[in-house]
Write a protein that holds these residues in place. Sequence first.
Motif, mmCIF file in Angstrom:
data_model
loop_
_atom_site.group_PDB
_atom_site.id
_atom_site.type_symbol
_atom_site.label_atom_id
_atom_site.label_comp_id
_atom_site.label_asym_id
_atom_site.label_seq_id
_atom_site.Cartn_x
_atom_site.Cartn_y
_atom_site.Cartn_z
ATOM 1 N N PHE A 60 0.842 -1.207 0.000
ATOM 2 C CA PHE A 60 0.000 0.000 0.000
ATOM 3 C C PHE A 60 0.875 1.254 0.000
ATOM 4 N N ALA A 61 2.022 1.168 0.648
ATOM 5 C CA ALA A 61 2.930 2.324 0.647
ATOM 6 C C ALA A 61 3.403 2.643 -0.775
ATOM 7 N N ASP A 62 3.581 1.610 -1.560
ATOM 8 C CA ASP A 62 3.915 1.851 -2.968
ATOM 9 C C ASP A 62 2.767 2.592 -3.653
ATOM 10 N N GLY A 63 1.561 2.174 -3.346
ATOM 11 C CA GLY A 63 0.407 2.833 -3.957
ATOM 12 C C GLY A 63 0.302 4.294 -3.547
ATOM 13 N N LEU A 64 0.605 4.562 -2.294
ATOM 14 C CA LEU A 64 0.614 5.944 -1.819
ATOM 15 C C LEU A 64 1.667 6.766 -2.555
ATOM 16 N N ALA A 65 2.839 6.179 -2.710
ATOM 17 C CA ALA A 65 3.915 6.896 -3.405
ATOM 18 C C ALA A 65 3.508 7.222 -4.844
ATOM 19 N N VAL A 66 2.884 6.273 -5.511
ATOM 20 C CA VAL A 66 2.415 6.522 -6.876
ATOM 21 C C VAL A 66 1.395 7.653 -6.873
ATOM 22 N N GLN A 67 0.469 7.591 -5.938
ATOM 23 C CA GLN A 67 -0.597 8.597 -5.911
ATOM 24 C C GLN A 67 -0.004 9.988 -5.681
ATOM 25 N N ARG A 68 1.021 10.056 -4.846
ATOM 26 C CA ARG A 68 1.667 11.362 -4.602
ATOM 27 C C ARG A 68 2.268 11.922 -5.891
ATOM 28 N N VAL A 69 2.841 11.052 -6.674
ATOM 29 C CA VAL A 69 3.411 11.514 -7.937
ATOM 30 C C VAL A 69 2.300 12.004 -8.864
ATOM 31 N N LEU A 70 1.245 11.225 -8.975
ATOM 32 C CA LEU A 70 0.144 11.627 -9.843
ATOM 33 C C LEU A 70 -0.434 12.969 -9.399
ATOM 34 N N GLU A 71 -0.575 13.130 -8.094
ATOM 35 C CA GLU A 71 -1.138 14.378 -7.580
ATOM 36 C C GLU A 71 -0.185 15.546 -7.845
ATOM 37 N N ALA A 72 1.091 15.294 -7.739
ATOM 38 C CA ALA A 72 2.059 16.351 -8.045
ATOM 39 C C ALA A 72 1.987 16.754 -9.516
ATOM 40 N N ILE A 73 1.811 15.779 -10.381
ATOM 41 C CA ILE A 73 1.674 16.089 -11.810
ATOM 42 C C ILE A 73 0.448 16.956 -12.043
ATOM 43 N N GLU A 74 -0.633 16.597 -11.384
ATOM 44 C CA GLU A 74 -1.875 17.349 -11.547
ATOM 45 C C GLU A 74 -1.709 18.770 -10.988
ATOM 46 N N THR A 75 -1.095 18.848 -9.839
ATOM 47 C CA THR A 75 -0.865 20.164 -9.236
ATOM 48 C C THR A 75 0.003 21.021 -10.144
ATOM 49 N N SER A 76 1.061 20.430 -10.633
ATOM 50 C CA SER A 76 1.954 21.176 -11.526
ATOM 51 C C SER A 76 1.190 21.671 -12.743
ATOM 52 N N SER A 77 0.380 20.820 -13.298
ATOM 53 C CA SER A 77 -0.392 21.210 -14.480
ATOM 54 C C SER A 77 -1.302 22.394 -14.154
ATOM 55 N N GLY A 78 -1.903 22.343 -12.990
ATOM 56 C CA GLY A 78 -2.789 23.432 -12.577
ATOM 57 C C GLY A 78 -2.048 24.749 -12.410
ATOM 58 N N ARG A 79 -0.778 24.648 -12.112
ATOM 59 C CA ARG A 79 0.051 25.859 -11.943
ATOM 60 C C ARG A 79 0.824 26.194 -13.209
ATOM 61 N N GLY A 80 0.437 25.643 -14.320
ATOM 62 C CA GLY A 80 1.082 25.995 -15.583
ATOM 63 C C GLY A 80 2.375 25.268 -15.838
ATOM 64 N N GLY A 81 2.629 24.196 -15.112
ATOM 65 C CA GLY A 81 3.803 23.388 -15.392
ATOM 66 C C GLY A 81 4.961 23.590 -14.437
ATOM 67 N N ILE A 82 4.782 24.474 -13.474
ATOM 68 C CA ILE A 82 5.845 24.677 -12.490
ATOM 69 C C ILE A 82 6.109 23.371 -11.746
ATOM 70 N N PRO A 83 7.368 22.980 -11.615
ATOM 71 C CA PRO A 83 7.683 21.725 -10.929
ATOM 72 C C PRO A 83 7.206 21.725 -9.487
ATOM 73 N N VAL A 84 6.780 20.570 -9.050
ATOM 74 C CA VAL A 84 6.289 20.389 -7.692
ATOM 75 C C VAL A 84 7.171 19.351 -7.004
ATOM 76 N N GLU A 85 7.625 19.698 -5.817
ATOM 77 C CA GLU A 85 8.431 18.743 -5.045
ATOM 78 C C GLU A 85 7.509 17.703 -4.410
ATOM 79 N N ILE A 86 8.017 16.495 -4.299
ATOM 80 C CA ILE A 86 7.226 15.422 -3.704
ATOM 81 C C ILE A 86 7.903 14.989 -2.419
ATOM 82 N N PRO A 87 7.203 15.135 -1.291
ATOM 83 C CA PRO A 87 7.814 14.771 -0.010
ATOM 84 C C PRO A 87 8.103 13.276 0.033
ATOM 85 N N ALA A 88 9.170 12.938 0.699
ATOM 86 C CA ALA A 88 9.560 11.520 0.788
ATOM 87 C C ALA A 88 8.529 10.749 1.619
#
Lengths: 373, 373, 373, 373
Positions: B345-373
């Motif tokens: 499940f921790a792997d699934g959480l890590a994947v979801q964090r990446v997906l959410e960061a991609i979505e967030t970045s897209s919402g901000r016009g592509g600015i990179p988003v850091e993903i907490p460990a």
Amino acid sequence: MSDTLGVAVVGYSFMGQAHSNAWRNVNAFYADLPQVRMQTLVGRDRDRVGAAAEQLGWADVATDWREVLERDDVDIVDVCTPGHLHAEVALAALAAGKHVLVEKPLANTVADCERLVEAARAPGAGRSMLGHNYRRVPALALARDLIERGRVGQVRQARLSYLQDWLADDQAPMSWRLRKDTAGTGVLGDLGSHAVDQLRFLLGEEVTRASGHLRTFVTERPSADGDHREEVDVDDAAWATLHTSSGAVASLEVSRMATGRKNALQIEVYGSAGSLRFDLERLNELVVTGAAGGAETVLVTEPEHPYVGAWWPAGHVLGWDSTFTSQAADFLRAIATGDDLHPSFADGLAVQRVLEAIETSSGRGGIPVEIPA
Amino acid sequence: MSDTLGVAVVGYSFMGQAHSNAWRNVNAFYADLPQVRMQTLVGRDRDRVGAAAEQLGWADVATDWREVLERDDVDIVDVCTPGHLHAEVALAALAAGKHVLVEKPLANTVADCERLVEAARAPGAGRSMLGHNYRRVPALALARDLIERGRVGQVRQARLSYLQDWLADDQAPMSWRLRKDTAGTGVLGDLGSHAVDQLRFLLGEEVTRASGHLRTFVTERPSADGDHREEVDVDDAAWATLHTSSGAVASLEVSRMATGRKNALQIEVYGSAGSLRFDLERLNELVVTGAAGGAETVLVTEPEHPYVGAWWPAGHVLGWDSTFTSQAADFLRAIATGDDLHPSFADGLAVQRVLEAIETSSGRGGIPVEIPA
Amino acid sequence: MSDTLGVAVVGYSFMGQAHSNAWRNVNAFYADLPQVRMQTLVGRDRDRVGAAAEQLGWADVATDWREVLERDDVDIVDVCTPGHLHAEVALAALAAGKHVLVEKPLANTVADCERLVEAARAPGAGRSMLGHNYRRVPALALARDLIERGRVGQVRQARLSYLQDWLADDQAPMSWRLRKDTAGTGVLGDLGSHAVDQLRFLLGEEVTRASGHLRTFVTERPSADGDHREEVDVDDAAWATLHTSSGAVASLEVSRMATGRKNALQIEVYGSAGSLRFDLERLNELVVTGAAGGAETVLVTEPEHPYVGAWWPAGHVLGWDSTFTSQAADFLRAIATGDDLHPSFADGLAVQRVLEAIETSSGRGGIPVEIPA
Amino acid sequence: MSDTLGVAVVGYSFMGQAHSNAWRNVNAFYADLPQVRMQTLVGRDRDRVGAAAEQLGWADVATDWREVLERDDVDIVDVCTPGHLHAEVALAALAAGKHVLVEKPLANTVADCERLVEAARAPGAGRSMLGHNYRRVPALALARDLIERGRVGQVRQARLSYLQDWLADDQAPMSWRLRKDTAGTGVLGDLGSHAVDQLRFLLGEEVTRASGHLRTFVTERPSADGDHREEVDVDDAAWATLHTSSGAVASLEVSRMATGRKNALQIEVYGSAGSLRFDLERLNELVVTGAAGGAETVLVTEPEHPYVGAWWPAGHVLGWDSTFTSQAADFLRAIATGDDLHPSFADGLAVQRVLEAIETSSGRGGIPVEIPA
């Protein structure tokens, strides 16, 4: 005993496992067919067949295939023994009124095949079918459809090869497959039978003449126990030129010495208006060309493709084992409906006649041999 | 109740069928594992789930997943519902002490994923596993092995794309997959999750930063009944640039509008000493290169390749469905041995964090988003 | 007359153009060779040969090849006429002391080939070479090197086919290539000669026995002017099984009716320790396998590959025409150094003997024909 | 001075050789064009340029490009110097009234490109053209035709990558290509310019917005003499997401570290009704799909394909060098007819603006940058 069909599989090694897998899954993929019961797995060694039955999902086991023929809870007998035993088991099963599926080759000799064809036509015999599983590869079933519908025009040339390399190492040990008395022939019967069956299947024609060459490259091999060396008296590779009833010419090349080829049944059909190409190592693909233009690689995983609708949504590749499941489905449907099925025992006989003609030709130095209709 | 493990699958559409197939076959291919019983299939519509259960081989059915959690004859709960229901069912199943397998994505939100990770670690919880079936593609498992053993050296670049075309037609109708409230995101969650999971799996690394772009090309589609038009509020295609903990860079491109691509999860990994390439449409192949020389296409069907030994002799290609069977086997083995399993499940959480960061970045016009460990 | 070598090409259609291109470029790619002068282009029609010479870069023209043989400014005579004229021109050129390059086939009959071999060995003859340009495909030259160095072990089987489709349309018109008196044979001489030359080149062996089948699928075609129909008396397709001096077996299949194949010279060589595969439609690639492992596709464009160093930096693919330029370079080098060259006229004779044996065998119904050493 | 056009090429390394080859062959393949004279090869080192000129077929040499501009026997100046010298030479040549061909990139900066565009439009300037040779790959020219004719419908996504591996070895030495002051950028300018040019060429659209990431994986390399280590201050790899005027999105990935890729310019274009794929390593092939059906691999060697009619009969593959010859032909035709040509200097400016936007975006952490029309 019920409205389900009880199945017995005779043999539990490679083919017995592949057929068991088919019976386990056929109703899950193919709706509206008779339900099957995995009743009995048959093998001579009680311990090993018992272990296999438990793993593969069979209800019970038997060590004597004859007794199975007398049971009411067995409706279908599926013969997966080595080829030289096919005839005896299948003849008895037909005589007992069972439906009979025989894994290819139908038998090792034309004479045995003829007896089987006759028995299959006898009054009171159940349905009978030969197990050439590659007829249920969606790409090859599609190829047949395309040829039938005229997509490639008049077929002129076909190229068939089936290349493997598991005997390329001259220290690979002896086995029953390398002895004439158990295997009949070498690669010719083993792989050549698939190629010849496909040729007849795809073109819907008979082979009328064959010239052939057989060759044994490694004439001695270590015995299985490594103790001594044994003579190989079957072919490692075979070549043939085949003529069909419509005047097409097919080349055939089969080998178990083709280093780097793992399971390469390759088929090419060239017609006046198009061509088709297939390679079993890419089982889900068919290459189609027209009279002009490029070569279209079709991923044969769309719902409208043969067999695919029973499986997964578009784009999900099928494995080799799916062909046995689809074969079982076709057999069950024919049992239920009484409709024609293929390949019949007569198809198996026709294939065997071609193989025998190739062998005869090779023995005579390559002189073409006519094949009676 | 016995020494077998009873399984309940919740959901009986596409994924429910794929998982049912896995449970039906796992013991036949993988010996020395706990025996499973296909106990219960769960769905809301009694008639339809009943029909499905009969076809797929389940002993009984239930219309309320909650009652299944109270049954002693159910040891494993396998969640195959739409993604927005994963969390609720899985949390309850864990609380009930069941072993839990959740089809990907773990959940549609990071918050839900976090709760699931926590619950999975709670005392008394059974074993838990996420169903990213492509980790059990032999070619991809081999790729991971090769990377781990240093075959490609230090990984610098990865290219991941997952391209399909079932939405390329702008008249393809609406479905729950095209609504944010049920699907969370569009192709990003659906296909992007596979790609991100593979990136983490193959490299054994975390994604630390993401920039992304999402795009909806067709913003209105006919309703399912054809009556009116509905708004599409999820992405048709997505692009991202991902940075990993070791300094590698991965590009990601996913689309359901890529005309001509049926199921093309394509992965390329470039390291200082070699590279690997994979395409799901040729599931049985892996292309390997060294620092010099050509590109070796390995037919990953040899007994020494991951998972293959459980299946057929060398050279026989596996289908897409085999990956679920092998996944079930790995889960059963972990249950029996207590060993680590993946993806957690921790792997699934890590994947979801990446997906959410991609979505967030897209919402901000592509600015990179850091993903907490 | 100078320290450059004057060249005359006889013929200015397809092959004359390909050879002209080679002479125009050879010194630009291959340094340290004698400089060539594009002196004379020879053709019967003064206007047309004049126009061709101007376009292709020749200094002057001649309408009678005999007069060219008397000129001091012509050192090399390059014979690009139709095959039935090769012998006469080449014999005279050798007698005149010129260096002679003859485009394949050496001649249409074994008898003519024998006379040419004898003439080439006569005292005072210049250097002589046969133009089998595919020996200068880098991938095929690499294949030969690999075989020679033992990379595939003992060769057991070879598969050679050369498939085109420009005659698949039964309304394609007659031409000199479809008449026995001008072309000798049909596809057998035209494409089969390439395949047989490659077999001998790659294996470094002689063909000792051949059985063959020739077939004409379309026996009448429209005349060039469309007025009437003419009989086709040469083969549209041919098949052969060839045995080599070391005991290897090669299959051969050539056709101009293979719909969808444009220029597919396909070669596969299977040995005890590896295999090689080539397809002329992907001229820059060679597929190499070992005794185990996958099939390595080598892009044969690295500086260390044969011929490639003379061309472009790594990774830049060469075209079909490059093979003629490299062939010219090898001929010039042999002229300068006196070293051995290949293919010699003797190679051409050996090829012709194999082709004639195939034809003879076909005429006898496929009975194998021995080929004298 | 005559009715032929005198050419001078400035530079005699890789590109100078490729262009020399084009001028040597253009009249032989393309009839009805002005005749060219290979007049002057220009280089700073008299000995080396003299040797090059002799090998490549130039009439004379010059060591100062300025003096060439004053000569009457030079009509076309072809600039093949390193990129940072393009502007100076080309501006002077235009001012001298010469026709000017500039090898890509047009210049290393937008400012220089702008000056060149202006000069090209000045009264009295000759014709000017940019040398993006891949526009003359028949498969890519065919791709453009197909897109223009609507074969793929509305383009939505494009995937462009250009992957090589000659810097994957971290001990590969420094060169001028790895220094910002001579090369401008690293792989972005070198390979990215090809990809961006193709995007604009194929779609006939402008790039309006770009976000990018540049990365240097190996930051120090041995000096050419091996004595010391030098800093690499240009990018080894670059990624970008590009938006076009019609709303399409293109992904871009370029690298000189992609182990196993030799010269892989890969282009995929996905539209509403079809798609196209291309790989420079298989220069003669184009893969075409429709809205349904498979992927058709077209061997782009038929007479009706762009450029192919000038070369060889159907089925004979072209090499990389043919693209320069066809480019020279297009330039000569435009000079003769006065018709439009492409790519113009304005195309080069547009490409440079995109590259600069990618670099700017990367410097700002990936924030998208708008590109003025």
